[in-house]
Motif scaffolding. Structure first.
Motif, PDB file in Angstrom:
ATOM      1  N   TYR A   1       0.830  -1.207   0.000  1.00 25.86           N
ATOM      2  CA  TYR A   1       0.000   0.000   0.000  1.00 25.86           C
ATOM      3  C   TYR A   1       0.865   1.257   0.000  1.00 25.86           C
ATOM      4  O   TYR A   1       0.528   2.255  -0.657  1.00 25.86           O
ATOM      5  CB  TYR A   1      -0.925  -0.009   1.218  1.00 25.86           C
ATOM      6  CG  TYR A   1      -1.947   1.103   1.211  1.00 25.86           C
ATOM      7  CD1 TYR A   1      -3.137   0.976   0.509  1.00 25.86           C
ATOM      8  CD2 TYR A   1      -1.715   2.287   1.916  1.00 25.86           C
ATOM      9  CE1 TYR A   1      -4.080   1.998   0.500  1.00 25.86           C
ATOM     10  CE2 TYR A   1      -2.649   3.309   1.912  1.00 25.86           C
ATOM     11  CZ  TYR A   1      -3.829   3.154   1.205  1.00 25.86           C
ATOM     12  OH  TYR A   1      -4.755   4.169   1.189  1.00 25.86           O
TER      13      TYR A   1
ATOM     14  N   ILE B   1      -8.629   0.210  -8.013  1.00 22.85           N
ATOM     15  CA  ILE B   1      -9.180  -1.032  -7.457  1.00 22.85           C
ATOM     16  C   ILE B   1      -8.107  -1.818  -6.722  1.00 22.85           C
ATOM     17  O   ILE B   1      -8.331  -2.344  -5.621  1.00 22.85           O
ATOM     18  CB  ILE B   1      -9.814  -1.877  -8.580  1.00 22.85           C
ATOM     19  CG1 ILE B   1     -11.062  -1.178  -9.123  1.00 22.85           C
ATOM     20  CG2 ILE B   1     -10.168  -3.275  -8.074  1.00 22.85           C
ATOM     21  CD1 ILE B   1     -11.668  -1.859 -10.331  1.00 22.85           C
ATOM     22  N   ILE B   2      -6.902  -1.889  -7.314  1.00 23.54           N
ATOM     23  CA  ILE B   2      -5.802  -2.594  -6.663  1.00 23.54           C
ATOM     24  C   ILE B   2      -5.428  -1.903  -5.356  1.00 23.54           C
ATOM     25  O   ILE B   2      -5.122  -2.558  -4.346  1.00 23.54           O
ATOM     26  CB  ILE B   2      -4.587  -2.669  -7.607  1.00 23.54           C
ATOM     27  CG1 ILE B   2      -4.891  -3.608  -8.785  1.00 23.54           C
ATOM     28  CG2 ILE B   2      -3.340  -3.151  -6.868  1.00 23.54           C
ATOM     29  CD1 ILE B   2      -3.830  -3.608  -9.863  1.00 23.54           C
TER      30      ILE B   2
ATOM     31  N   ILE C   1      -7.365  -0.179  -3.365  1.00 23.75           N
ATOM     32  CA  ILE C   1      -8.386  -0.419  -2.347  1.00 23.75           C
ATOM     33  C   ILE C   1      -8.291  -1.846  -1.816  1.00 23.75           C
ATOM     34  O   ILE C   1      -8.316  -2.086  -0.602  1.00 23.75           O
ATOM     35  CB  ILE C   1      -9.787  -0.154  -2.919  1.00 23.75           C
ATOM     36  CG1 ILE C   1      -9.961   1.337  -3.209  1.00 23.75           C
ATOM     37  CG2 ILE C   1     -10.865  -0.636  -1.952  1.00 23.75           C
ATOM     38  CD1 ILE C   1     -11.270   1.671  -3.876  1.00 23.75           C
ATOM     39  N   SER C   2      -8.176  -2.813  -2.703  1.00 24.82           N
ATOM     40  CA  SER C   2      -8.159  -4.219  -2.294  1.00 24.82           C
ATOM     41  C   SER C   2      -6.806  -4.652  -1.753  1.00 24.82           C
ATOM     42  O   SER C   2      -6.720  -5.601  -0.973  1.00 24.82           O
ATOM     43  CB  SER C   2      -8.548  -5.108  -3.470  1.00 24.82           C
ATOM     44  OG  SER C   2      -7.579  -5.011  -4.505  1.00 24.82           O
ATOM     45  N   LYS C   3      -5.720  -3.966  -2.193  1.00 26.38           N
ATOM     46  CA  LYS C   3      -4.332  -4.293  -1.822  1.00 26.38           C
ATOM     47  C   LYS C   3      -3.909  -5.680  -2.294  1.00 26.38           C
ATOM     48  O   LYS C   3      -2.790  -6.119  -2.001  1.00 26.38           O
ATOM     49  CB  LYS C   3      -4.139  -4.198  -0.298  1.00 26.38           C
ATOM     50  CG  LYS C   3      -4.463  -2.849   0.298  1.00 26.38           C
ATOM     51  CD  LYS C   3      -4.262  -2.863   1.802  1.00 26.38           C
ATOM     52  CE  LYS C   3      -4.704  -1.565   2.433  1.00 26.38           C
ATOM     53  NZ  LYS C   3      -4.555  -1.552   3.900  1.00 26.38           N
ATOM     54  N   LEU C   4      -4.813  -6.377  -2.992  1.00 29.97           N
ATOM     55  CA  LEU C   4      -4.527  -7.727  -3.511  1.00 29.97           C
ATOM     56  C   LEU C   4      -4.034  -8.662  -2.410  1.00 29.97           C
ATOM     57  O   LEU C   4      -3.131  -9.482  -2.608  1.00 29.97           O
ATOM     58  CB  LEU C   4      -3.495  -7.658  -4.644  1.00 29.97           C
ATOM     59  CG  LEU C   4      -3.942  -6.922  -5.918  1.00 29.97           C
ATOM     60  CD1 LEU C   4      -2.855  -6.998  -6.975  1.00 29.97           C
ATOM     61  CD2 LEU C   4      -5.241  -7.517  -6.464  1.00 29.97           C
ATOM     62  N   ASP C   5      -4.625  -8.527  -1.213  1.00 25.49           N
ATOM     63  CA  ASP C   5      -4.240  -9.413  -0.114  1.00 25.49           C
ATOM     64  C   ASP C   5      -4.681 -10.854  -0.380  1.00 25.49           C
ATOM     65  O   ASP C   5      -3.982 -11.808  -0.022  1.00 25.49           O
ATOM     66  CB  ASP C   5      -4.857  -8.910   1.200  1.00 25.49           C
ATOM     67  CG  ASP C   5      -4.251  -7.581   1.631  1.00 25.49           C
ATOM     68  OD1 ASP C   5      -3.069  -7.349   1.314  1.00 25.49           O
ATOM     69  OD2 ASP C   5      -4.955  -6.784   2.276  1.00 25.49           O
ATOM     70  N   LYS C   6      -5.849 -11.001  -1.004  1.00 28.84           N
ATOM     71  CA  LYS C   6      -6.349 -12.325  -1.358  1.00 28.84           C
ATOM     72  C   LYS C   6      -6.602 -12.336  -2.855  1.00 28.84           C
ATOM     73  O   LYS C   6      -7.612 -11.820  -3.328  1.00 28.84           O
ATOM     74  CB  LYS C   6      -7.634 -12.640  -0.586  1.00 28.84           C
ATOM     75  CG  LYS C   6      -7.438 -12.674   0.923  1.00 28.84           C
ATOM     76  CD  LYS C   6      -8.742 -12.981   1.639  1.00 28.84           C
ATOM     77  CE  LYS C   6      -8.560 -13.021   3.143  1.00 28.84           C
ATOM     78  NZ  LYS C   6      -9.838 -13.303   3.852  1.00 28.84           N
TER      79      LYS C   6
ATOM     80  N   GLN D   1      -9.887 -13.515  -4.463  1.00 30.56           N
ATOM     81  CA  GLN D   1     -11.051 -12.659  -4.266  1.00 30.56           C
ATOM     82  C   GLN D   1     -10.893 -11.294  -4.931  1.00 30.56           C
ATOM     83  O   GLN D   1     -11.875 -10.711  -5.392  1.00 30.56           O
ATOM     84  CB  GLN D   1     -11.309 -12.459  -2.774  1.00 30.56           C
ATOM     85  CG  GLN D   1     -11.675 -13.725  -2.021  1.00 30.56           C
ATOM     86  CD  GLN D   1     -11.939 -13.462  -0.542  1.00 30.56           C
ATOM     87  OE1 GLN D   1     -11.981 -12.299  -0.113  1.00 30.56           O
ATOM     88  NE2 GLN D   1     -12.102 -14.513   0.233  1.00 30.56           N
ATOM     89  N   ASP D   2      -9.659 -10.808  -4.998  1.00 35.66           N
ATOM     90  CA  ASP D   2      -9.438  -9.442  -5.463  1.00 35.66           C
ATOM     91  C   ASP D   2      -9.234  -9.332  -6.971  1.00 35.66           C
ATOM     92  O   ASP D   2      -9.653  -8.346  -7.588  1.00 35.66           O
ATOM     93  CB  ASP D   2      -8.222  -8.834  -4.754  1.00 35.66           C
ATOM     94  CG  ASP D   2      -8.432  -8.747  -3.246  1.00 35.66           C
ATOM     95  OD1 ASP D   2      -9.599  -8.693  -2.822  1.00 35.66           O
ATOM     96  OD2 ASP D   2      -7.437  -8.746  -2.499  1.00 35.66           O
TER      97      ASP D   2
ATOM     98  N   LEU E   1     -12.156  -8.554  -9.273  1.00 32.67           N
ATOM     99  CA  LEU E   1     -12.662  -7.182  -9.241  1.00 32.67           C
ATOM    100  C   LEU E   1     -12.159  -6.363 -10.429  1.00 32.67           C
ATOM    101  O   LEU E   1     -12.790  -5.382 -10.823  1.00 32.67           O
ATOM    102  CB  LEU E   1     -12.241  -6.498  -7.933  1.00 32.67           C
ATOM    103  CG  LEU E   1     -12.867  -7.042  -6.650  1.00 32.67           C
ATOM    104  CD1 LEU E   1     -12.269  -6.342  -5.441  1.00 32.67           C
ATOM    105  CD2 LEU E   1     -14.380  -6.858  -6.666  1.00 32.67           C
TER     106      LEU E   1
END
Length: 325
Positions: free
Chosen positions: A70, A279-280, A282-287, A290-291, A294
């Motif tokens: 982030y 979008i990346i 916000i989601s941070k691509l932690d999962k 799931q991300d 999007l």
């Protein structure tokens, strides 16, 4: 009796050692003066040196971590701001008959890329593309100047330091290098290739940069912490608004209209990249499982506009309203 007396004396001595002047303030700390084995000697309570921040025990500790995903996305957003503004003003002042716009766009990209590279190289550790940093814990970490304590309500203990090292100052360094490289490279390029523009219009994009760089600097100085938490949503909102305005101004009402000019496709794909970046962020691509799906929403705003543009055309609404009466 002797053992009890020694025990009481030991407890009194430890209590005397523990009783120290309290280190007040949210960001005041004691610097480590020396280390002898496991024993540390601390200085007076005050401001931590650059590259350090206080721990839970009010001790100044060196920042030894590295920016997380982030943090890098935030730095990427701050790096994109001058580049996007360069491109906007180059396009705004280049004129339809000028063939120099593309070269100026490339030059602006080169300037910002070189500035980012040099900024990373001069940051600690010097000569490396990696930087060490302190972790951002809360919004107040960006505004330590607002948390200087006043123990007697008269004297202020100044403990202002960069608790988010180096996320705050590295942006200023980057902007400085961007400005220097622009002043070194752009005037020579514009003077040679901007033959399609008048003498008074050739350097207007450069003059615009001399205005927006101070604005960006003040924005970072005052709102750096707010931007850190809000930039993903700012990207999404601005990209949606600017895409709708551009497509409306260009009178794009169908997919066929997009392919009439290559420039429209370039603008569309640029906005899609910004959507994906937001979008990346916000989601941070932690999962990932799931991300990543999007990202399929990236073309949705453009498709929605194309599907509904013919129903919202002002002339059609006015004509149908007139027929209704």
């Amino acid at each position: 009796m002797l053992g009890a007396s020694l025990g009481n004396a030991g407890r009194a001595l430890s209590a005397a050692v523990d009783i120290q002047p309290a280190c007040l303030g949210l960001y005041c700390g004691r610097t480590v003066l020396s280390v002898n084995g496991s024993v540390e000697t601390y200085g007076d309570c005050g401001v931590c040196p650059r590259g350090q921040r206080t721990d839970d025990n009010k001790i100044c500790r060196e920042c030894v971590g590295s920016p997380d995903r982030y943090d890098w996305l935030y730095l990427g957003f701050m790096a994109m701001l001058p580049l996007v503004l360069h491109w906007f003003f180059i396009e705004w002042y280049s004129g339809k008959k000028s063939s120099s716009a593309l070269l100026q766009h490339i030059t602006a990209l080169l300037e910002c890329s070189m500035a980012a590279l040099v900024t990373l190289l001069v940051s600690d550790p010097v000569g490396s593309l990696h930087i060490r940093s302190c972790r951002v814990k809360k919004l107040s970490d960006w505004y330590t100047m607002l948390y200087n304590p006043s123990p007697d309500y008269i004297t202020t203990v100044h403990c202002t330091h960069e608790a988010v090292y180096p996320l705050y100052t590295i942006v200023f360094i980057y902007y400085a290098f961007c400005l220097v490289l622009m002043m070194l490279l752009r005037p020579l390029l514009v003077k040679k290739i901007a033959c399609g523009l008048g003498k008074s219009d050739r350097f207007k994009s450069i003059y615009a940069a001399l205005y927006f760089f101070p604005i960006l600097t003040v924005l970072q100085a005052v709102g750096g912490g707010l931007l850190y938490y809000a930039f993903p949503y700012i990207i999404l909102v601005l990209s949606l608004v600017t895409l709708a305005v551009y497509m409306s101004a260009s009178e794009v009402e169908s997919c066929k209209d997009l392919f009439v000019r290559k420039k429209r496709l370039v603008v569309l794909f640029s906005h899609w990249l910004l959507h994906a970046y937001g979008i990346i962020s916000i989601s941070k691509l932690d999962k990932l499982e799931q991300d990543l799906p999007l990202l399929a929403l990236v073309p949705a705003p453009a498709l929605f506009y194309l599907l509904t543009a013919k129903y919202t055309e002002p002339s059609r609404i006015l004509s149908e309203g007139g027929n209704g009466h």
